[in-house]
Write an enzyme that holds these catalytic residues in place. Sequence first.
Site, PDB file in Angstrom:
ATOM      1  N   GLU A 172      -3.668  -1.155   2.758  1.00  0.00           N
ATOM      2  CA  GLU A 172      -2.752  -1.144   1.592  1.00  0.00           C
ATOM      3  C   GLU A 172      -2.688   0.230   0.924  1.00  0.00           C
ATOM      4  OE1 GLU A 172      -3.634  -4.469  -1.036  1.00  0.00           O
ATOM      5  OE2 GLU A 172      -2.814  -5.897   0.411  1.00  0.00           O
ATOM      6  N   GLU A 291      -2.846  -9.910   6.337  1.00  0.00           N
ATOM      7  CA  GLU A 291      -3.348 -10.653   5.168  1.00  0.00           C
ATOM      8  C   GLU A 291      -2.261 -11.627   4.745  1.00  0.00           C
ATOM      9  OE1 GLU A 291      -5.162  -8.612   1.824  1.00  0.00           O
ATOM     10  OE2 GLU A 291      -5.971  -7.064   3.159  1.00  0.00           O
TER      11      GLU A 291
HETATM   12  O1  AHR Z   1      -7.833 -10.209   0.195  1.00  0.00           O
HETATM   13  C1  AHR Z   1      -8.074  -9.735  -1.087  1.00  0.00           C
HETATM   14  C2  AHR Z   1      -7.450  -8.375  -1.314  1.00  0.00           C
HETATM   15  O2  AHR Z   1      -6.058  -8.497  -1.317  1.00  0.00           O
HETATM   16  C3  AHR Z   1      -7.723  -7.325  -0.256  1.00  0.00           C
HETATM   17  O3  AHR Z   1      -8.904  -6.656  -0.468  1.00  0.00           O
HETATM   18  C4  AHR Z   1      -6.556  -6.405  -0.401  1.00  0.00           C
HETATM   19  O4  AHR Z   1      -6.218  -5.771   0.805  1.00  0.00           O
HETATM   20  C5  AHR Z   1      -5.438  -7.277  -0.937  1.00  0.00           C
HETATM   21  O5  AHR Z   1      -4.823  -6.721  -2.034  1.00  0.00           O
END
Ligand code: AHR
Length: 514
Positions: A172, A291
């Site tokens: 990110e 994610e």
């Molecule tokens: O999964 C929790 C967080 O969400 C992770 O660390 C990050 O990559 C995202 O913002």
Amino acid sequence: MRATIHLDTQHHAGPVDRRIFGGFLEHLGRAVYGGVYDPGNPLSDERGFRRDVLDALRPLAFSVMRYPGGNFVSAYDWTDGIGPREARPRRPDFAWKSVETNQFGTDEFLAWCRALGAAPMLAVNLGTGTPARAAHLLEYCNLPAGTSWADRRAANGHPEPYGVALWCLGNEMDGPWQAGHAPAEVYGRQARMASALMKGLDPTIQTVACGSSGRGMGSYLEWDRTVLEIAWDTVDFISAHRYSGNWGGDSASYLAEGVEIDRILADYAGLLAYVRGVKKSAKRVYLSFDEWNVWYRARGDDGNWAEAPPLLEEVYNLEDALVCAQYLMAFLRRADLVKVACLAQVVNVIAPVLTRPDGVLLQTIYWPFALIAASARGIALAPAITAPTYTTAHYGEVPALDAAATYDAEAGTLALFLVNRDRAALTVEIAVADAALGAVLHADLLTGEPHAANTWEAPRAVLPSPGRAEVVDGRLRVTAPGTSFMAVRAKVRTAPAGRSAIVSPADAASAPTA
Ligand code: AHR
């Protein structure tokens, strides 16, 4: 209410890449410490791995496991987490304002992955880290002994290279919250350099460049375009992330979350085709949706400088499970685009499995993942769905039915996944144009009160039960109760003649040019 699904084994989006059934383990809250790793607990093995957690995770059949972050990785020094445990430093963790003891590091994670049966997907630090240090980690993991970092691995008790195949180039990096956040041009050059260095040492690996951290970002797609234009030739994937939530208590819109997921996939398909076209490239770059989950209740990132503080311990209800099902179903429909995806995360932190010192609890979101991962095999078919619609504040009229299907020619089976987003039951007729269906092998149903959750007090409130599915004249008829998920598998009686090439419109549009 009636709905129909028309399928044809010749009309599909290509093979299901099992890597879409990935997970994600971050050094965050109680995910590692007190989650997967709990030395001294009678439920743990001699390595400190919680046996009950491994047993709970195995039915999810995770193909890959992303680690160690997440936001954590962007200020993490991987060398803190190797070698004799007593010499490892305690560090303040920038991302989650916690104390990291480093008792669990790269070697422990790779051993845990083996115990689970998942392939590792390691993220390198491109926040405070450098491409050179990323290449050192690659050397530590993948090169035969004979050079400095590979020798360190051997000295730490692991003479054979691990052969880690999948690598994330940071996390990110478009987000201002991220340690080392940088403009897309700067990150794109770092990612290109890191990927080139790492592939120079081990050409068999695949790398994932950071895409936008969400559709809500002002630089959504623009960030991705810039990064891809810079790093296209050295990377294999661009990442996408999304966390869903019923923020306004608007369940009708929330349960139509699949509409938004489809839109994001369409955005990336268009962007990847665009950059490929601009570059006149024969190469394909795919999407790593590394994610995804529901996450809106347990927000906040302050661990108050404690060790393994309870953070992000979201409790999931039935609606959340139906949203999770829609992610996987959307990935299946776009099997031509999504080759890797990771449920974020796996234990305690926004997770299907919660732990206490004396046991585990399976949350509602556990079930669609387990049921889809168990049955989705072969090729992902392109379902033509006709269904009643219902009205949402967010998306207007949306179909009550969401569906995905896979066809396993070798086993001679069809798997079908359905979400009924609306409250009224649906009778769904499924016809396969070039095949007749035989016996129903199983029909698993997840339904109930939309806000029901599994808790320590009531751990069996939301569980799969047998659903109603029958074959009539070679067609499948399924009863999908209101607010439900179903996974059905049936024998294919008349096998279609021959196998086809990939014929999805997306693939045809982006076929290699001469
Ligand atoms: O999964 C929790 C967080 O969400 C992770 O660390 C990050 O990559 C995202 O913002």
